[in-house]
Every structure is written in C-alpha cells, then in structure tokens.
Design a protein around this motif. Structure first.
Motif, short mmCIF file in Angstrom:
data_model
loop_
_atom_site.label_atom_id
_atom_site.label_comp_id
_atom_site.label_asym_id
_atom_site.label_seq_id
_atom_site.Cartn_x
_atom_site.Cartn_y
_atom_site.Cartn_z
N ILE A 157 -7.78 16.16 -6.43
CA ILE A 157 -9.18 15.81 -6.16
C ILE A 157 -9.55 15.61 -4.67
O ILE A 157 -10.53 16.16 -4.10
CB ILE A 157 -9.62 14.46 -6.75
N GLU A 158 -8.41 15.11 -3.89
CA GLU A 158 -8.73 14.77 -2.73
C GLU A 158 -8.62 16.00 -1.84
O GLU A 158 -9.27 16.29 -0.85
CB GLU A 158 -7.68 13.74 -2.05
N LYS A 159 -7.72 17.01 -2.32
CA LYS A 159 -7.09 18.23 -1.66
C LYS A 159 -8.51 19.20 -1.84
O LYS A 159 -8.91 19.59 -0.87
CB LYS A 159 -6.02 18.87 -2.16
N VAL A 160 -9.04 19.23 -3.03
CA VAL A 160 -10.32 20.13 -3.27
C VAL A 160 -11.36 19.77 -2.76
O VAL A 160 -11.96 20.61 -2.34
CB VAL A 160 -10.15 20.43 -4.93
N THR A 161 -11.77 18.59 -2.68
CA THR A 161 -13.20 18.15 -2.29
C THR A 161 -12.87 17.79 -0.69
O THR A 161 -14.05 17.62 -0.22
CB THR A 161 -13.35 16.55 -2.90
N GLY A 162 -11.62 17.41 -0.29
CA GLY A 162 -11.52 16.87 1.13
C GLY A 162 -12.00 15.56 1.34
O GLY A 162 -12.27 14.97 2.42
N LYS A 163 -12.38 14.81 0.25
CA LYS A 163 -12.88 13.54 0.23
C LYS A 163 -11.74 12.57 -0.49
O LYS A 163 -11.16 12.81 -1.29
CB LYS A 163 -14.31 13.38 -0.51
N ALA A 164 -11.94 11.08 -0.12
CA ALA A 164 -11.24 10.05 -0.91
C ALA A 164 -11.67 10.19 -2.33
O ALA A 164 -12.88 10.45 -2.50
CB ALA A 164 -11.42 8.94 -0.27
N VAL A 165 -10.69 9.76 -2.82
CA VAL A 165 -11.02 9.61 -4.67
C VAL A 165 -12.27 8.78 -4.83
O VAL A 165 -12.96 9.06 -5.51
CB VAL A 165 -9.76 9.51 -5.32
N GLY A 166 -12.18 7.76 -4.30
CA GLY A 166 -13.12 6.70 -4.24
C GLY A 166 -14.39 7.12 -4.09
O GLY A 166 -15.46 6.95 -4.72
N ARG A 167 -14.36 7.99 -3.12
CA ARG A 167 -15.86 8.36 -2.87
C ARG A 167 -16.55 9.35 -4.00
O ARG A 167 -17.55 9.27 -4.25
CB ARG A 167 -15.66 9.25 -1.41
N GLU A 168 -15.51 10.19 -4.62
CA GLU A 168 -15.77 10.93 -5.63
C GLU A 168 -16.30 10.21 -6.92
O GLU A 168 -17.07 10.72 -7.45
CB GLU A 168 -14.70 12.29 -5.96
N TYR A 169 -15.49 9.12 -7.25
CA TYR A 169 -16.15 8.44 -8.20
C TYR A 169 -17.40 7.99 -8.29
O TYR A 169 -18.42 7.93 -8.94
CB TYR A 169 -15.13 7.22 -8.44
N VAL B 98 1.02 -1.22 -0.04
CA VAL B 98 0.11 0.03 -0.13
C VAL B 98 1.06 1.16 -0.03
O VAL B 98 1.57 1.35 1.03
CB VAL B 98 -1.03 0.15 1.24
N PHE B 99 0.80 1.96 -0.99
CA PHE B 99 1.57 3.13 -1.19
C PHE B 99 0.62 4.46 -0.76
O PHE B 99 -0.43 4.40 -1.24
CB PHE B 99 2.15 3.42 -2.68
N GLY B 100 1.47 5.41 -0.29
CA GLY B 100 0.80 6.80 -0.25
C GLY B 100 0.92 7.39 -1.43
O GLY B 100 1.83 7.34 -2.07
N TYR B 101 0.11 8.25 -1.61
CA TYR B 101 0.28 9.24 -3.19
C TYR B 101 1.67 9.89 -3.02
O TYR B 101 2.52 9.91 -3.90
CB TYR B 101 -0.55 10.38 -3.15
N ARG B 102 2.09 10.55 -1.87
CA ARG B 102 3.65 11.15 -1.67
C ARG B 102 4.69 10.16 -2.25
O ARG B 102 5.49 10.52 -2.81
CB ARG B 102 3.58 11.70 -0.26
N GLU B 103 4.34 8.87 -1.64
CA GLU B 103 5.37 7.95 -1.65
C GLU B 103 5.67 7.78 -3.47
O GLU B 103 7.08 7.90 -4.05
CB GLU B 103 5.12 6.62 -1.52
N PHE C 222 -1.59 11.49 -13.15
CA PHE C 222 -2.75 10.99 -12.60
C PHE C 222 -2.61 10.61 -11.18
O PHE C 222 -3.87 10.64 -10.33
CB PHE C 222 -3.47 10.11 -13.46
N VAL C 223 -1.40 10.15 -10.62
CA VAL C 223 -1.43 10.12 -9.12
C VAL C 223 -1.51 11.51 -8.63
O VAL C 223 -2.34 11.95 -7.50
CB VAL C 223 -0.11 9.78 -8.91
N VAL C 224 -0.94 12.77 -9.40
CA VAL C 224 -1.09 14.20 -8.62
C VAL C 224 -2.74 14.57 -8.91
O VAL C 224 -3.06 15.41 -8.26
CB VAL C 224 -0.10 15.09 -9.41
N VAL C 225 -3.36 14.13 -9.90
CA VAL C 225 -4.72 14.30 -10.30
C VAL C 225 -5.28 13.81 -9.05
O VAL C 225 -6.22 14.52 -8.74
CB VAL C 225 -5.16 13.65 -11.60
N GLY C 226 -5.28 12.78 -8.61
CA GLY C 226 -5.73 12.15 -7.54
C GLY C 226 -5.56 13.20 -6.05
O GLY C 226 -6.49 13.27 -5.33
N MET C 227 -4.25 13.59 -6.21
CA MET C 227 -4.01 14.29 -4.88
C MET C 227 -4.84 15.63 -4.88
O MET C 227 -5.36 16.32 -3.96
CB MET C 227 -2.45 14.72 -4.85
#
Ligand SMILES: CC1(C)S[C@@H]2[C@H](NC(=O)CCCC[C@H](NC(=O)C[NH3+])C(=O)[O-])C(=O)N2[C@H]1C(=O)[O-]
Length: 351
Positions: free
Chosen positions: A171-183, A134-139, A164-169
C-alpha cells in the motif's frame, strides 16, 4: 425469507459466558432492519469500576486486516497493481520467492512464517518486550524470513500476520502514502467512522475507551492491564482502533458494495475452508462463518493483548454484529464471545 428475530437473551448469555471465562466485561451491537440493539456486561475499567459501554473504543486487532485488504483491493480496482502478480514486481527483491503473489498474501497462502509465534511464545514477557517498541515493516518481515516457510506458495492456507505486514508495504509503495492516511482517505472519511483511527505508534486510545486485560500463562497470576501499547508488532495487520457502531457501519458498507467494485467484492468473498469443520472459510482478508441456521456471515475476528473482537455482517449487509470482550490469552472467553453470532444471526433456537 424473513430474517430470524435476534435472540438478545442469547447475546447477553454469550457475553456473560465470556465474563465467566475471564473477561472483566463484554459488549455487542447488532444493526438490522429493525434498528440497533446493544448489550453490555461487566466493566471497561477494573480500577474505576466504570461499566462496559457500547460507545467505547477498543483495539480491534486483526479486524484491521479487512481494512488493509479493502485499501489494497481498491488499488487493484484502480489498476495500480494486479492480484496475481508477484509481490516482487512491486517491491523488487523483497521476498525470497518470485512465485508469491499479492493474492497469496490476502488469502494467507504465501507460506511466509508468522513472526508472532516466537514473539509471543511467552505471553506477558513477549508483550512487555514489544509494547513500547516501534518496528519498521522491514524488521518484522526479517523476523519472518528468519523462520522456515510453512508451505509452497499457494499450496495451503496458513494464517500469518506477516502477509498483512507485506500488504502494508505494498500500500505504501504503490500510493507513496502512509497506510494510516489511506485508511482515512478511502474508508474512515467516506464512511464517517468518527471513532475509528490508526494512530501507530501512539500508545493511547483517545476518547471513552475500554481498558484491556491480558491473562498471563501462569494459572492464577493477576491480570495485566495491556491497554497502552504501540501495536507496532502488527501495524497494517492489527493496529486499528474502533468501536461497535463503526465496525458495523464498515462491514455493512463493504457488503453493500460501497467500497469495492462488484467484481472485486466477489473476489474478496470467494473463500476456501480454513479447517475441517467446513464452517469456517477465508477469502481476501475476510472470514466467512457458516452458522447453524444456514446464514453465512462475512467479517473478521481480532485478538490483540487485552481485546477479543468479532465483526461480521450478512452478505446482503442488512444485518451486522460486532462483539468485544476486554481480555485475551483465554481461548474459552473468545469461544464464548463467538456465541453472540449464533444468537444474533440465527435467533432463538426452536423450542
Ligand atoms: C488468528 C488470530 C487468533 S491471531 C491474529 C492476530 N493476533 C495476534 O497475532 C496476536 C497473537 C498473540 C496474542 C496473545 N496471545 C499470546 O501471547 C499467546 N502466547 C493474546 O492472547 O493476547 C489477530 O488478531 N489474529 C487473530 C484472528 O485473526 O482472529
């Protein structure tokens, strides 16, 4: 002009060619004005011998990038961020160059190196090293930043999962939600994609699914069952699970304006060439293929261990095709599978 009738014998021939080039099985689903046509060949499970099944789920790899792009472009539509703003405006200090913009990420023109080049230089050892990690986006971003940049920002197209790793970051920063929840909230629930999910870091594919088989680099070495993995090395760049019907629903909905404003869909489908053939293009998280009959199809391809995917639709959304072969690291099988596009969208060759 009337749509050419699909050449379903040609679709079957392409699926069989994918098998002849190393896939245990393959399948395709074409949705069009005359209804749905499906074809399946071979097996979805080499041990049980279960036949390939067009209702089975599988890992779609980088088709996930189009889902991530839709979420981000909806946020642009909502005024939450700007396409031509520096990424660092929303994630201060994240990238080493303030000139890299949100649009550069979506068009693979950021110059950020693709960390998977080194990660999967040796196919099976590379896969085995990460399949349960399990990786963090930052890793993942740090793996990329350890490599030289590939281009000045905006200067050239150079495909990179890192974008698209940065795109995920974002999405999570702007929405405050996990990317899976936004999908789920923005795509899966509204379109009722009942067999589409983002379960990272769970390694299982729930429900009836296809098992994926990875070819090792060594000629003649036995296939590796690569079905269970976290896909944490990809996440918003490649970890979605879906099935042929849902992919066709998604691409048709996208092309018919159900997910983005007309202005944003126009931006997403504004493409530049990705190679010298001038038949392959990339927009914002979206590919365009220009077929021999003049038909232009929009969508994405996917390559994740054990699974090749094509998911494309015509610009008017009237016709969509998804095709999958349950193998990878075998380019000839991927190219063969791509033959379903010409057969489905261009129909029979004139005699
Ligand atoms: C641009 C691509 C092709 S690669 C990119 C992403 N998939 C990956 O980055 C996985 C790369 C390793 C896959 C592995 N290959 C090796 O390990 C080779 N040593 C295999 O074949 O299973 C995806 O999906 N995209 C495809 C896309 O967008 O079509």
């Amino acid at each position: 002009t009337a749509d050419p009738a699909p050449d379903m014998e040609g679709v079957t021939a392409a699926l069989k060619a994918a098998m002849a080039n190393g896939a245990p099985g393959a399948m395709a689903r074409l949705t069009g004005p005359d209804g749905v046509r499906t074809r399946a060949v071979g097996v979805r499970d080499r041990v049980s011998g279960a036949a390939m099944d067009t209702r089975a789920r599988f890992r779609v790899g980088s088709v996930s990038k189009t889902f991530s792009s839709v979420v981000l472009l909806q946020l642009v539509d909502e005024g939450a961020l700007e396409l031509d703003a520096p990424v660092n405006r929303y994630l201060p200090g994240l990238l080493p160059d303030d000139r890299i913009t949100v649009r550069h990420l979506l068009t693979h023109r950021s110059g950020l190196a693709d960390y998977t080049d080194k990660m999967f230089a040796q196919t099976v050892p590379g896969f085995e090293a990460v399949r349960n990690r399990v990786f963090g986006y930052r890793e993942l971003l740090d793996l990329s930043l350890a490599e030289p940049r590939t281009t000045e920002p905006g200067a050239a197209y150079k495909y990179s999962n890192t974008n698209f790793v940065v795109v995920g970051m974002l999405i999570e920063k702007v929405t405050g939600k996990a990317v899976g929840r936004e999908y789920e909230r923005r795509i899966i629930e509204p379109l009722r994609l009942r067999h589409t999910s983002y379960v990272h870091p769970d390694t299982r594919i729930k429900g009836t699914h296809v098992r994926g088989y990875l070819h090792p680099d060594e000629a003649g070495a036995p296939l590796v069952d690569s079905t269970e993995q976290t896909v944490s090395w990809a996440q918003s760049a490649g970890a979605i699970i879906s099935d042929p019907a849902d992919l066709n629903t998604f691409m048709t909905a996208l092309m018919t304006g159900r997910l983005l404003s007309p202005r944003m869909l126009e931006a997403m489908t504004s493409v530049t060439p990705t190679d010298a053939t001038n038949t392959r293009f990339y927009g914002l998280g979206l590919r365009r293929y220009d077929l021999t009959c003049g038909t232009r199809v929009y969508g994405h391809t996917g390559t994740v261990q054990g699974f090749y995917t094509y998911a494309f639709a015509t610009r008017d959304g009237r016709r969509s095709l998804s095709a999958m072969a349950n193998t990878s690291n075998r380019g000839a099988a991927n190219t063969a599978l791509g033959g379903t596009l010409e057969a489905a969208f261009c129909g029979k060759k004139p005699a």
